[in-house]
Enzyme design. Structure first.
Site, short mmCIF file in Angstrom:
data_model
loop_
_atom_site.label_atom_id
_atom_site.label_comp_id
_atom_site.label_asym_id
_atom_site.label_seq_id
_atom_site.Cartn_x
_atom_site.Cartn_y
_atom_site.Cartn_z
CB CYS B 98 -63.84 35.15 62.22
SG CYS B 98 -62.70 34.08 63.10
CB THR B 189 -61.35 29.60 63.31
OG1 THR B 189 -62.65 29.27 63.74
CG2 THR B 189 -61.33 31.02 62.80
CD GLU B 255 -65.59 28.92 60.16
OE1 GLU B 255 -66.23 28.64 59.12
OE2 GLU B 255 -65.54 30.06 60.62
CG HIS B 290 -61.22 30.96 72.18
ND1 HIS B 290 -60.47 31.84 71.42
CD2 HIS B 290 -61.94 30.24 71.27
CE1 HIS B 290 -60.72 31.65 70.13
NE2 HIS B 290 -61.62 30.69 70.01
CE1 TYR B 294 -65.19 33.09 70.72
CE2 TYR B 294 -66.90 33.90 69.27
CZ TYR B 294 -65.97 32.94 69.60
OH TYR B 294 -65.81 31.85 68.79
CD GLU B 444 -66.17 32.48 64.90
OE1 GLU B 444 -65.85 33.55 65.45
OE2 GLU B 444 -65.68 32.10 63.83
#
Lengths: 481, 481, 481, 481
Positions: B98, B189, B255, B290, B294, B444
């Protein structure tokens, strides 16, 4: 552009040789088993005249500048490709079955690319011939049947090694003014609703197979072509009259075995002749276009989801959580399919000929999901429909003075819904999951435009493992010598 | 646009209050557990300067006309939306984790739409404030943390009925020059790699909750903000030095729990204040953007697929059919995800503010698949990797004079591949399927941008059942009174 | 039968050569990383003394008539086989991890059959030797490690063609009083918690490989045997003290690489020597037993399902339909696994030696499901747990005077549940789905007792297609000439 | 025990009132659509006389000590339960369809338990009546139809609140010598092939519904009972003569709507009357037995797998890896189903009445898998069969002088296999996945013995979460106050 009525008229003018149940059919257009499939093709003409669908259903010819039916169009942009996917979903939803006309569109587009490429290499004139033919198709708004799949005989042998040389269609004689071909094409969707049939080879070939490397177009009623209709699950329900047991009252699909019994093709309609090295390309490009075309199953999925929702409502259970959750799941799977046919279009590209082509990897990924999700959507539809879908007495029982009262009384769901309506919607679900439309929604989803393994092979060729391996090695510190 | 080095420098100038393992961290940038996550964000700066990625990584500001990092851009076209998806895949592939910066981009875009809409209704000036703030962000190439998720306490109660009023972040005081807020945001995050934190509410609200209807931006080191780092599977392997046991040598995510302990926000940085009727819209638009983001998991999937292929090669089994077939399946699933993030972008539309938004239904469908397919891809990767992935001795055993020879001898696969390389690639697969990167690639993927049920609810709202029911009824002859 | 305390004492008397992180471990029993795995084995001793579990945990020796721990028993009936499956589930549930002792039980049972069969053919005395050894094991209630998996080197080559001859364990010298062996065994579960190690070959062999066709038993601390511990995800959390971050406070598993550095084996402990034609049988029978043993994962599944239920309850969402439905699905999958290990036992049969063996086809079918369903159960557990499972600060943060109040305040779910309890249950789910226990619940489920492809090969050998083809042909009227 | 011929004779002596397509059928036994279903029931008589199946097909009556057909037997042991599962698989394999007789067996066994339990509470004599009736059934080797499912009307309302009181079968009059009942039962498998019909209520009831709490047996041709046949996909192909288009040449199933138009039942055949508090128990016990009975689908699965294997062989592709792998997967799924029906039997228990009952949780788990795996097996069968399965011309085309040569030539696969055989095997796959047998293999697998949601509810009641939560809490150190 033809109207639906004009299209029907034009079919009546054809002199097709069609057999079904071992006998020749004299009046093809009005045959009760074939008729629904003609209705479905007619819908592709009809919707093109409806203002709300005009944007999707029509295009501007790059040859003539005329407004044409999109089914005869060569894609000139990404937008054209995306609209093609939307047209497929629209027609799937409005007919609830296979509407048969996409295979011709995909054939025309594939030939527009490959004839150009052959000419570039060999200085031939296939593209010129093809464009002239295309103009004829566009101007007359013709339905073309794209014919690719040969019987294949023993799948372990190439064409020229088959014990029966005709297991793949091939040239048997070259004449001054054309060629004579022999062989057959199987699974031909919409064959007897088409004005034209366009033949392509079905697998990559080597030099030994050059007589099999042939592509051409013929009127569907050319001498020597004969059609033997395939039979479908529940096909003869159409012979029972306009009963609700048909499920889909108006529309259906059909497939036929097409035999080429030494048929003559004039040179101006030959688009490939012995250029065996371009066969693989033609197959691959056609296949990618046609795998995109499985956008139509999203539309049939829309119908099935709608029917399942209605069935649950008629049963009085549409508010139950597990029903709502299954409806969401059906939609989720159906829309996942939609993302596939949209993405392979929006990631399309321009070929040297000017034609826009889909992204081959994503088109194959899309079709591969089509070999899976409709089965699960159908399973969920059967779950929601309930067992009555397969144990329900006939329309005749509903109409009978002896049994009608019992059917009406005991097959009722929510008291305010007519029993007949409940029967109608269950018959539609039966039609799509077990009946004539299941042929299209399930088995054709599996094998049409290539069986699952064909897509896996294409995915394996396009998946770019080098880039993935490079990224992995870099992250974990592997340095190759 | 900042370089990666300038970005790192800028972080050093922040005065963040960060805790980990119960203690304050003095040097955040150089902390060995946090550092890899900073490296991943730095990659978003770095790639923007590489010519081959420029088209994807940069954009032209609609405010200033300057070339800016796409992560600070407001989408001005469908093409922008598609490039965003591609940027996500690219960075996922280059970092294997990420990279944290998308949440700020999605927050900025959502606010660009909603502040405009609030102003239209109430005559407020939120959009003007926002655009000024946006220009500051673009000009300084800042990383923003979008902060949406409140702790929520008892999920059965709305904010104003919680026994602890702070379970949702809210305004506790209105001052002449601004407001004072209290609460916390969880799962943040990239929190301590960000210059800015932008707060939004997390669920639809009614009038009673109006004190919770607040959105604003603050420097990440504003007084009263403190960060408590979450711990990840295998986090402390990063404390063991540059060993191969890390799997991913350079990159990771993080996170944090972010506490707002009565923090002052000046008016010019407040973008919503008590307009509870716009909270649902803000949440939904942010969520859709959002969920599109992904796309990144496709890139991480690329790494995992590449690693699995290498592992099979090092084992000498890459030619086995079942291995090849599993690699195809992993690619098929990964590319199916890709079609989702591409399609929701290419089917996007223009909002009244001029910002382009994704197709909400398809964005939710995409994310919903992200809650499924990475788990299956990971399962297949573990299948291909073999059990050694989890029974392999440590890097220290490989380096030890006492055990190194045994490791080298008995952990070798194909004799020409260094044992160390085999260990490296297996550690990378472990990292993504069980270790620090599994947090991002699996859990996630499940919960980020909303848990699966959140997507199902959105799908149920957007799935247009009326159209589907109409089509079904028409085909089977049901005429409603 | 030993008590747990006696078992621990007995381990202290061993003089094992164990390495971890490149260094020799002096006190194996008290090593914080190894200790939980010892605790898990100890549970197999402990439960045998509890009256409520006596029926499952103990048996009557067919050699001595004594009451013995079932882990040392040779199955004398279908009932014994069924109880074995139940014992696996019980211990999985009580330890939440791999308890390591089944592999020895399966080895003993496989050798009881195969030594008998070898003797029948060759007139050897392996079975006599074996039974004497078995009596010793039963009388002393020993834990045996069954060691099958060789490193294998290049998987494309048989043992005798490997570039390094030691990639498969083999005899390097024959002496008057015994043999000397060299090689290694990988993935050895519970290796350093065992009193004995029993070695078997790992693949079918031909005559050229006869030096590799060897089976024998040794004390685990025999001279020349050394152990190098494998590392697991999150292993070093055990070094952080008794924190809740361990997830499972008491139990764990371990695997080791076991090196045989020219180790002497006396003849009385050799159970196969060069009878290469019986290697395939030994492998197959052991594998079937050991595939049944994956009954244990049903027990670990019980723990994970219980933990997910508690987590949803602490979040205040246990009544939500989608949560309840997911809990049902997890149970359904887990019980489907249970039917597998029960059915392969209840369909067992008596071998010529008198030992009862499981149904080989069904044992393989069972294990094959174990390579799939735990991954889906884990995915659903992560869905229910929520993202906090991977973003939660540490136990140290909870205990810290600086951060504890924030953790306590903002990580609380339902107000009446202590925050600490919520953290505990989430750490347990993390442990089983990403942490040390994931090694056993997921990756070992995939590869332990053979990787998925190994089961598919066995299924293909046992699936009796002739009978199925006969039935199909008969029904559709195909008469073969 | 009757022979198949005697069974057929006995049916001819019945005077059933049967309607199909709105008309009364005069000769039920010889009706071409019904006949195959009679053949399937006859197989249950036939196999009982074959020595190789005697052990499975027969039992010893616990009432008379006579050898009886197992379908009339009350299970006296675990072994009986296991043999019942094996009998189901055997008959499924030999008929390739639903053989209809299990529902009566399950009804008899459920009543043997519940009548005993009612008597214990209320001092009634139901069990005595029942045993007398049972002896009559056993001595005459009768086929009984167990009739549970009422039409249900609006599923949101209990029986006594339905707008039409007859939506659930109920007592309308109590006479001195018996009762008069009214209502209907739907989906009645094998109804017109049965000598007896035994009625049970379909859902748990409260006191208000006591008139609906009734169970009884009647001769199938009792006055006032009438049958309306349900129609199946492709049912009318049976009217086309002995063509290969039937797929399954001999066997099939049927379902009927059974109307009770004020039918008199003498007291000696009433087994429950107003004991509403035992309805739930009766439903649950019958359901568990009947869910076990879905062992039969494993047998139909055997046929489908065999047919797919043959089809691939006729196509010349049976050696292709992906084909072999799909065959393994089909077997794996089919055998997983087998483990379910074996395990719920082998984990059975003795009820107070002496009857052995299956494990209710596992029986539900088994049936729940039956609602899933046959659909996937069918999907794989269609994959292997190829598209020809649904595009193939008719048997009449094969026989026709005009088209036969083309069919023979172009539908041939491997040259040594007669085209007709290839057509036969494809028609069998069509039959099971889309045709008459798909009704049984798919939709009945979904809804027979309760729809999927019914199993989920039972699983949720039996899944013992307390034990799972206890185990989880203990492992992670949660101590409840």
């Amino acid at each position: 552009m033809l109207t639906a009525a004009q299209y029907e008229e034009s079919l009546r003018r054809l002199n097709l040789t069609v057999y079904m149940f071992g006998k020749r059919i004299e009046n093809v257009v009005d045959d009760p088993i074939i008729r629904p499939s003609m209705n479905a093709v007619a819908k592709t003409y009809d919707l093109a005249h409806q203002p709300e669908h005009e944007d999707i259903m029509t295009a501007t010819s790059h040859l003539t500048g005329n407004k044409i039916n999109r089914f005869t169009h060569i894609h000139q942009s990404i937008e054209d490709l995306v609209k093609k996917s939307k047209m497929g979903r629209l027609l799937g939803r409005e007919t609830g079955c296979c509407f048969q006309r996409c295979v011709g569109m995909d054939t025309l587009n594939a030939l527009s690319i490959v004839t150009f490429n052959i000419d570039r290499k060999y200085g031939t004139e296939y593209n010129k011939r093809f464009l002239k033919y295309l103009e004829y198709v566009q101007n007359n708004d013709l339905t073309c049947d794209g014919a690719m799949t040969d019987p294949k005989g023993d799948r372990g042998l190439p064409p020229h090694e088959q014990s029966d040389a005709d297991q793949y269609l091939h040239v048997v004689e070259e004449k001054k003014d054309g060629i004579v071909v022999r062989g057959a094409k199987v699974h031909q969707t919409g064959a007897v609703n088409s004005h034209e049939i366009i033949v392509m080879p079905t697998i990559s070939m080597r030099e030994d197979d050059r007589d099999y490397a042939v592509s051409f177009a013929l009127p569907s009623d050319a001498e020597g072509i004969l059609y033997i209709m395939g039979r479908q699950s529940c096909d003869t329900r159409k012979l029972e009259g306009q009963t609700i047991d048909r499920g889909n009252l108006l529309f259906g699909g059909h497939e036929a075995l097409v035999v080429f019994d030494d048929v003559f093709v004039p040179w101006e309609r030959v688009f490939m002749y012995r250029e065996y090295d371009f066969v693989g390309q033609l197959v691959e490009i056609f296949a990618a276009y046609h795998r995109q075309s499985y956008a139509c199953k999203v539309g049939v999925g829309d119908v099935l989801i709608g029917a399942a929702q209605i069935a649950s409502d008629y049963n009085g259970v549409s508010k139950a959580y597990h029903i709502k959750d299954k409806i969401v799941e059906m939609n989720h799977l159906n829309e996942t399919l939609y993302t596939g046919c949209i993405a392979c279009a929006s990631e399309g590209h321009r070929e040297p000929s000017g034609t826009y082509n889909v992204d081959v990897l994503l088109a194959n990924v899309h079709k591969h999901n089509v070999t899976r999700f409709p089965y699960e959507i159908a399973r969920l539809a059967q779950d929601i429909a309930g067992g009555l879908m397969v144990t329900m007495p006939s329309d005749a029982d509903l109409r009978s003075p002896e049994t009608g009262k019992w059917i009406n009384k005991y097959l009722r769901g929510r008291s305010e819904i007519p029993t007949e309506n409940r029967m109608r919607i269950l018959r539609l679900i039966e039609n799509i999951t077990l009946g004539t439309a299941a042929v299209g929604y399930l088995t054709e989803s599996m094998h049409g435009a290539g069986s699952p393994q064909a897509q896996r092979i294409m995915i394996s060729r396009r998946m770019n493992m080098q880039e993935k391996e490079r990224a992995a090695k870099k992250l974990t510190g592997i340095v190759d010598e």
